[in-house]
Design a protein around this motif. Sequence first.
Motif, PDB file in Angstrom:
ATOM      1  N   ARG A 289       0.043  17.336  -1.515  1.00 34.62           N
ATOM      2  CA  ARG A 289       0.225  18.312  -2.533  1.00 34.62           C
ATOM      3  C   ARG A 289       0.691  17.840  -3.796  1.00 34.62           C
ATOM      4  O   ARG A 289       0.220  18.031  -4.855  1.00 34.62           O
ATOM      5  N   ARG A 290       1.978  16.914  -3.584  1.00 33.81           N
ATOM      6  CA  ARG A 290       2.596  16.479  -4.814  1.00 33.81           C
ATOM      7  C   ARG A 290       1.915  15.329  -5.576  1.00 33.81           C
ATOM      8  O   ARG A 290       1.727  15.254  -6.712  1.00 33.81           O
ATOM      9  N   ILE A 291       0.973  14.638  -4.581  1.00 33.67           N
ATOM     10  CA  ILE A 291       0.157  13.410  -5.100  1.00 33.67           C
ATOM     11  C   ILE A 291      -0.880  14.357  -5.858  1.00 33.67           C
ATOM     12  O   ILE A 291      -1.301  13.689  -7.025  1.00 33.67           O
ATOM     13  N   LEU A 292      -1.606  15.167  -5.294  1.00 31.21           N
ATOM     14  CA  LEU A 292      -2.664  15.961  -6.042  1.00 31.21           C
ATOM     15  C   LEU A 292      -2.163  16.334  -7.483  1.00 31.21           C
ATOM     16  O   LEU A 292      -2.965  16.243  -8.396  1.00 31.21           O
ATOM     17  N   ILE A 293      -1.116  17.266  -7.599  1.00 32.54           N
ATOM     18  CA  ILE A 293      -0.552  17.650  -8.723  1.00 32.54           C
ATOM     19  C   ILE A 293      -0.153  16.619  -9.734  1.00 32.54           C
ATOM     20  O   ILE A 293      -0.375  16.677 -11.151  1.00 32.54           O
ATOM     21  N   VAL A 325       3.523   6.989  -5.768  1.00 29.44           N
ATOM     22  CA  VAL A 325       2.401   6.304  -5.305  1.00 29.44           C
ATOM     23  C   VAL A 325       2.959   4.974  -4.816  1.00 29.44           C
ATOM     24  O   VAL A 325       2.143   4.864  -3.857  1.00 29.44           O
ATOM     25  N   ASN A 326       3.650   4.192  -5.335  1.00 28.03           N
ATOM     26  CA  ASN A 326       4.045   3.073  -4.858  1.00 28.03           C
ATOM     27  C   ASN A 326       4.382   3.159  -3.230  1.00 28.03           C
ATOM     28  O   ASN A 326       4.087   2.210  -2.592  1.00 28.03           O
ATOM     29  N   GLY A 327       4.898   4.199  -2.818  1.00 30.61           N
ATOM     30  CA  GLY A 327       5.476   4.239  -1.442  1.00 30.61           C
ATOM     31  C   GLY A 327       4.272   4.605  -0.249  1.00 30.61           C
ATOM     32  O   GLY A 327       4.494   4.554   0.802  1.00 30.61           O
ATOM     33  N   LEU A 328       3.094   4.710  -0.977  1.00 31.51           N
ATOM     34  CA  LEU A 328       2.048   5.071  -0.185  1.00 31.51           C
ATOM     35  C   LEU A 328       1.316   3.591   0.289  1.00 31.51           C
ATOM     36  O   LEU A 328       0.155   3.721   1.257  1.00 31.51           O
ATOM     37  N   LEU A 329       1.477   2.668  -0.319  1.00 32.03           N
ATOM     38  CA  LEU A 329       0.573   1.472  -0.450  1.00 32.03           C
ATOM     39  C   LEU A 329       0.507   0.485   0.847  1.00 32.03           C
ATOM     40  O   LEU A 329      -0.127  -0.634   0.613  1.00 32.03           O
ATOM     41  N   ASP A 330       1.501   0.709   1.470  1.00 34.77           N
ATOM     42  CA  ASP A 330       1.855  -0.363   2.392  1.00 34.77           C
ATOM     43  C   ASP A 330       1.375   0.138   3.703  1.00 34.77           C
ATOM     44  O   ASP A 330       1.905  -0.308   4.996  1.00 34.77           O
ATOM     45  N   VAL A 331       0.461   1.077   4.106  1.00 37.64           N
ATOM     46  CA  VAL A 331      -0.252   1.574   5.157  1.00 37.64           C
ATOM     47  C   VAL A 331      -0.849   0.257   5.973  1.00 37.64           C
ATOM     48  O   VAL A 331      -1.681  -0.265   5.225  1.00 37.64           O
ATOM     49  N   ASN A 332      -0.638   0.212   7.389  1.00 37.39           N
ATOM     50  CA  ASN A 332      -1.548  -0.845   7.933  1.00 37.39           C
ATOM     51  C   ASN A 332      -2.594  -0.002   8.621  1.00 37.39           C
ATOM     52  O   ASN A 332      -2.552   0.677   9.630  1.00 37.39           O
ATOM     53  N   LEU A 333      -3.847  -0.481   8.127  1.00 43.83           N
ATOM     54  CA  LEU A 333      -4.769   0.075   8.562  1.00 43.83           C
ATOM     55  C   LEU A 333      -5.409  -0.243   9.830  1.00 43.83           C
ATOM     56  O   LEU A 333      -6.110   0.390  10.210  1.00 43.83           O
ATOM     57  N   MET A 334      -5.079  -1.470  10.185  1.00 41.77           N
ATOM     58  CA  MET A 334      -5.508  -2.142  11.742  1.00 41.77           C
ATOM     59  C   MET A 334      -4.863  -1.085  12.846  1.00 41.77           C
ATOM     60  O   MET A 334      -5.374  -0.630  13.642  1.00 41.77           O
ATOM     61  N   ASN A 335      -3.486  -0.712  12.363  1.00 47.22           N
ATOM     62  CA  ASN A 335      -2.635  -0.184  13.130  1.00 47.22           C
ATOM     63  C   ASN A 335      -3.216   1.673  13.264  1.00 47.22           C
ATOM     64  O   ASN A 335      -3.286   2.291  14.280  1.00 47.22           O
ATOM     65  N   VAL A 336      -3.650   1.948  12.302  1.00 45.49           N
ATOM     66  CA  VAL A 336      -4.492   3.355  12.032  1.00 45.49           C
ATOM     67  C   VAL A 336      -5.527   3.604  12.994  1.00 45.49           C
ATOM     68  O   VAL A 336      -5.732   4.457  13.750  1.00 45.49           O
ATOM     69  N   GLU A 375      -6.010  11.743   9.227  1.00 42.65           N
ATOM     70  CA  GLU A 375      -7.104  11.804   7.979  1.00 42.65           C
ATOM     71  C   GLU A 375      -6.428  12.383   6.804  1.00 42.65           C
ATOM     72  O   GLU A 375      -6.520  11.697   5.551  1.00 42.65           O
ATOM     73  N   ARG A 376      -5.468  13.167   6.862  1.00 47.07           N
ATOM     74  CA  ARG A 376      -4.793  13.681   5.622  1.00 47.07           C
ATOM     75  C   ARG A 376      -3.909  12.734   5.139  1.00 47.07           C
ATOM     76  O   ARG A 376      -3.765  12.420   3.894  1.00 47.07           O
ATOM     77  N   ASN A 377      -3.203  11.729   5.875  1.00 52.41           N
ATOM     78  CA  ASN A 377      -2.354  10.796   5.588  1.00 52.41           C
ATOM     79  C   ASN A 377      -3.215   9.860   4.797  1.00 52.41           C
ATOM     80  O   ASN A 377      -2.625   9.275   3.615  1.00 52.41           O
ATOM     81  N   LEU A 378      -4.353   9.517   5.129  1.00 53.30           N
ATOM     82  CA  LEU A 378      -5.159   8.428   4.458  1.00 53.30           C
ATOM     83  C   LEU A 378      -5.945   9.065   3.344  1.00 53.30           C
ATOM     84  O   LEU A 378      -5.840   8.576   2.261  1.00 53.30           O
ATOM     85  N   THR A 379      -6.082  10.428   3.458  1.00 51.70           N
ATOM     86  CA  THR A 379      -6.472  11.008   2.052  1.00 51.70           C
ATOM     87  C   THR A 379      -5.624  11.103   0.944  1.00 51.70           C
ATOM     88  O   THR A 379      -5.667  10.897  -0.153  1.00 51.70           O
ATOM     89  N   THR A 380      -4.295  11.040   1.248  1.00 53.92           N
ATOM     90  CA  THR A 380      -2.801  11.096   0.447  1.00 53.92           C
ATOM     91  C   THR A 380      -3.145   9.638  -0.314  1.00 53.92           C
ATOM     92  O   THR A 380      -2.889   9.556  -1.442  1.00 53.92           O
ATOM     93  N   VAL A 381      -3.012   8.711   0.633  1.00 52.48           N
ATOM     94  CA  VAL A 381      -3.348   7.242  -0.045  1.00 52.48           C
ATOM     95  C   VAL A 381      -4.494   7.208  -0.850  1.00 52.48           C
ATOM     96  O   VAL A 381      -4.370   6.619  -2.090  1.00 52.48           O
ATOM     97  N   ILE A 382      -5.679   7.603  -0.652  1.00 55.94           N
ATOM     98  CA  ILE A 382      -6.900   7.785  -1.316  1.00 55.94           C
ATOM     99  C   ILE A 382      -6.401   8.414  -2.963  1.00 55.94           C
ATOM    100  O   ILE A 382      -6.699   7.894  -4.041  1.00 55.94           O
ATOM    101  N   ILE A 383      -6.004   9.609  -2.825  1.00 53.73           N
ATOM    102  CA  ILE A 383      -5.549  10.400  -4.056  1.00 53.73           C
ATOM    103  C   ILE A 383      -4.499   9.459  -4.851  1.00 53.73           C
ATOM    104  O   ILE A 383      -4.584   9.303  -6.155  1.00 53.73           O
ATOM    105  N   GLY A 384      -3.559   9.040  -4.187  1.00 47.28           N
ATOM    106  CA  GLY A 384      -2.424   7.938  -4.698  1.00 47.28           C
ATOM    107  C   GLY A 384      -3.157   6.848  -5.499  1.00 47.28           C
ATOM    108  O   GLY A 384      -3.013   6.605  -6.615  1.00 47.28           O
TER     109      GLY A 384
END
Length: 727
Positions: A289-293, A325-336, A375-384
Amino acid sequence: MGKAQYKKKTQGRRHNPLRVPDAHLGSGKAEGKADPAKEKQMLPILNKLKSPDHADRTWACAAICTLIQNDAATRRLFQSRNVVGELIERLSDSVDEVLVEASGALRNLAIDGGHELCGEMANKGIMSHLTVLIGKIANTIDSLSSSSQGQKLTDEQFQNRKHLLSLAENVISLIWSLAEANPKTLQSVNALGCEGLLIKVLAGRESLSLGVTLAASQALYSLTQDNPPFRKAVVNYPNALETIISVIEQDHVPVESSQNAKARKGKGKDKQANGDAQDDLPDGRALLRRILISGVIRNCVLVGSRTDERVNVAGLTSGTILPLVNGLLDVNLMNVVNRVQGLVQQLPKEGTVNLGKDLKTDHQSPAEVSLERIERNLTTVIIGLEVLTSICAGLEEEEEEPMINTAEAIAQEEDEDEDMEEMFADEDLIEMGRDPSFAIEEEVHTPTVNPGATLSHLLSTLQLPTRLTALSNLTPHSFPPANNQPSPHPPTTSVLSVLHLRALEALNNLLLTTAASLPTRSDGVSQLAASVPVQQIWSSMFGLVGTIGSEPDALKMKGQEMRVDVLEMALGCVWGTVKVAPAQLDVQNNHVQTLIDSISVLKADVAKVRVIEALSALASRQNVSVEENKVIGSWLIQLPTTSTLSTEVLIASLNAIIDMYADETRSYDNPVFVQCGFLEQLSGIVAKVRSEIKKIDKRKSRQLRTQGEEVYENLVAFIKYRRSLRQ
């Protein structure tokens, strides 16, 4: 052409954020083979939609949702029996439970059916029902907030509130879906005047559910993208900007903690039986919600505008939005991906459809809840990443002003075009052309570099090039399989492909902003270029291009469109690295050939132009070999001479050739340009180029026509100049 950055996502450009494309689904569903068992259940369910018993009507709405979930064939079967029209009728039902389930069924139909089904809803009159429901929800919010302050709710008020929250979330999600469907439905949504409801929901977020406020945030973010009428309505709505800023500045962590505590408390004894796989996954809705706004405020308020005087978008961006936004960018996609694979094994077996009397549209197993959170957490990264893309878009080029179509101007243009109708031979046109000793006076527009943050901060402190490159690296589940089999989990595959694309768009903008900064800054230029790991990006992009290119047949398959989109943007980042530091690149022969081969699979002209410009820059760099220049030059010269090209690509190829061979002192000039007869080939296409340029309607594409006329004049002058060197 090549300087286009991605500042916003138009409705046509956005990959639908709500649904998994039908072609991602398997088991024959995408091909229209419906499950016979579901087909037998269809008619009794449809009949109960008109039952006099409201319990039957409620159950029927929920049953429809259950049967069609991620099943395109069964959905189309229901559509053929006018399920959309029947559900829309239920939106005027007198019983709240029916309203909630009918709106939930339509919401899920929109999610699964996407653009096509949203268009059908609009055609069957859903907008008039939404207008009534928007008013009802707004009035109920007002009455509940005024009556419940400091008072314990009665059972009736509690039930009304429960229905309100569910209905509001469904209706707002429908608004969001319809806004994304097509320009026609977007205009209809604009006419609803829903901005007041959405702002009211955000303002009352403390007393409303997180799901409702998240839906409002998603709708606002979508509606404020490339939609000036709605943006204006939001900016002018009383206290809207103040409410939006308060959401951005409110810490999401306490809200997340509260949600997790409620979830743990609600499980009780079922926790051990159902498993607690989602316990270590954040709920994520408050952060999203915060990222979208944050995206909404950047969509609505232009830095330096009059509205910005009371908002200070630059300060809000650097102080709050960019750190968030900076706090969202270090997600490990292979772990996901590995986590998703494990959860998929725990999903209920397909075909076990429970249509019991207590059926609800949103019933989920623990594994489904966990997958939804991922999926929601990945969507948050996308909006970020989308917000970051706008921050990195530091090139502010002047927009082309539409030409005033007065009768006098139109007549003058028609006279000019008629003068050009006369046919001339190539040599006649060359003779008539501009003398090369007089340079054409081009009006040069130097782009203003104005990123949303200090460029050195983005490059060095935040290390964005390296981190964005990491997010672009593909996983085994980034695209649907090329063998017509379904992805192990289609929603994850759909969101991963969008995530890669958004990371590449942000990286593309960052590279272009850096390249534009190099010649305009007198201090720290070399340090600025050195802070970009161009070779790392170069190698990663060619690895990505190679992976996508290893399955060439998939690029032409329905449902695999994101492969081409990601490929095009990866090539855009290749072009960006060449712009920043071409001399630092280790260019192999296979890299050049890959760029040449990519033109045949690219769809967008802007992507083709980027590749041509990248090849031209590589062929002109200081340490280029004669052989490499010859490979690129020979390929470029055949584009305008033997191929049928769009005007944009024709202009780009001619500009590239002229730039490459403008300096006759280069070591490659004689063995390539002279000995390969490039001058004679160019001399033979002058009439063809003139003919293609005059086809451009200057009233519709004024800038392109100007570019075309300039390249034609430059071509003739270039031919004259090269001929003069022989004398």
